[in-house]
Design a protein around this motif. Sequence first.
Motif, mmCIF file in Angstrom:
data_model
loop_
_atom_site.group_PDB
_atom_site.id
_atom_site.type_symbol
_atom_site.label_atom_id
_atom_site.label_comp_id
_atom_site.label_asym_id
_atom_site.label_seq_id
_atom_site.Cartn_x
_atom_site.Cartn_y
_atom_site.Cartn_z
ATOM 1 N N UNK A 144 -34.166 25.726 27.024
ATOM 2 C CA UNK A 144 -33.276 26.860 26.843
ATOM 3 C C UNK A 144 -31.850 26.331 26.744
ATOM 4 N N UNK A 145 -30.939 27.209 26.316
ATOM 5 C CA UNK A 145 -29.537 26.791 26.199
ATOM 6 C C UNK A 145 -28.616 27.962 26.485
ATOM 7 N N UNK A 146 -27.421 27.637 26.902
ATOM 8 C CA UNK A 146 -26.368 28.630 27.074
ATOM 9 C C UNK A 146 -25.753 28.934 25.715
ATOM 10 N N UNK A 147 -25.293 30.167 25.567
ATOM 11 C CA UNK A 147 -24.589 30.566 24.339
ATOM 12 C C UNK A 147 -23.571 31.632 24.713
ATOM 13 N N UNK A 148 -22.420 31.558 24.080
ATOM 14 C CA UNK A 148 -21.351 32.487 24.419
ATOM 15 C C UNK A 148 -20.941 33.369 23.255
ATOM 16 N N UNK A 149 -21.614 33.213 22.106
ATOM 17 C CA UNK A 149 -21.370 34.072 20.950
ATOM 18 C C UNK A 149 -22.551 33.934 19.989
ATOM 19 N N UNK A 150 -22.577 34.757 18.954
ATOM 20 C CA UNK A 150 -23.725 34.777 18.045
ATOM 21 C C UNK A 150 -23.856 33.465 17.266
ATOM 22 N N UNK A 151 -22.758 32.818 16.944
ATOM 23 C CA UNK A 151 -22.848 31.540 16.230
ATOM 24 C C UNK A 151 -23.539 30.488 17.091
ATOM 25 N N UNK A 152 -23.237 30.474 18.385
ATOM 26 C CA UNK A 152 -23.891 29.533 19.294
ATOM 27 C C UNK A 152 -25.373 29.866 19.444
ATOM 28 N N UNK A 153 -25.713 31.148 19.438
ATOM 29 C CA UNK A 153 -27.122 31.554 19.504
ATOM 30 C C UNK A 153 -27.866 31.027 18.288
ATOM 31 N N UNK A 154 -27.302 31.215 17.115
ATOM 32 C CA UNK A 154 -27.960 30.751 15.882
ATOM 33 C C UNK A 154 -28.060 29.229 15.845
#
Length: 176
Positions: free
Chosen positions: A93-103
């Motif tokens: 799993x990973x941390x993400x702080x916006x939709x670009x990081x999610x993608x």
Amino acid sequence: MFFTDPARVPDPEAVAERLPAGAGIVYRPFVAPDAIERGLRLSAIARRRGLLLLAGADPALAQAISAGGVHLPQRLADNAADIRRAHPSWRITAAAHDILAVRAAQLAGVEAVVVSPIFPSNSPSAGAPLGVEGLIEITAGAALPVYALGGVNAKTADALVGAGVYGLAGIEGFGG
């Protein structure tokens, strides 16, 4: 998902003992001298109680404590493919702080993302809260499970109903 933090939750084993089967623990020792010993205790609890244990940002620690995988900070999410090649059975799993990081995390091969902060948080590294609307924008554009973290507790969790999250994550929200 319960995220450990030695300063904010000094007894993660007590929290782990209360988690329901199927829950996850992200073990983050932050260079504690007893990291492996505590990790092995958490690993034993996780096995006995049917929990998933992930090591935070450290594949070597994950291996040393027989964790089920790793949780990567956003800045290391692009390492997921290499970790997957070395450990094909691990959960990543990973941390993400916006939709670009999610993608980007999805392209790197992570299985789920933890989006934060949703609400004001006691974390010293937390940025401005995304709020429920910001979270909804992210979950609507995500093609993988999203967990909500950051100020999530018994008082704020109800606001996340209908936000498209797969699950909730917390540190102090589980009680210490």
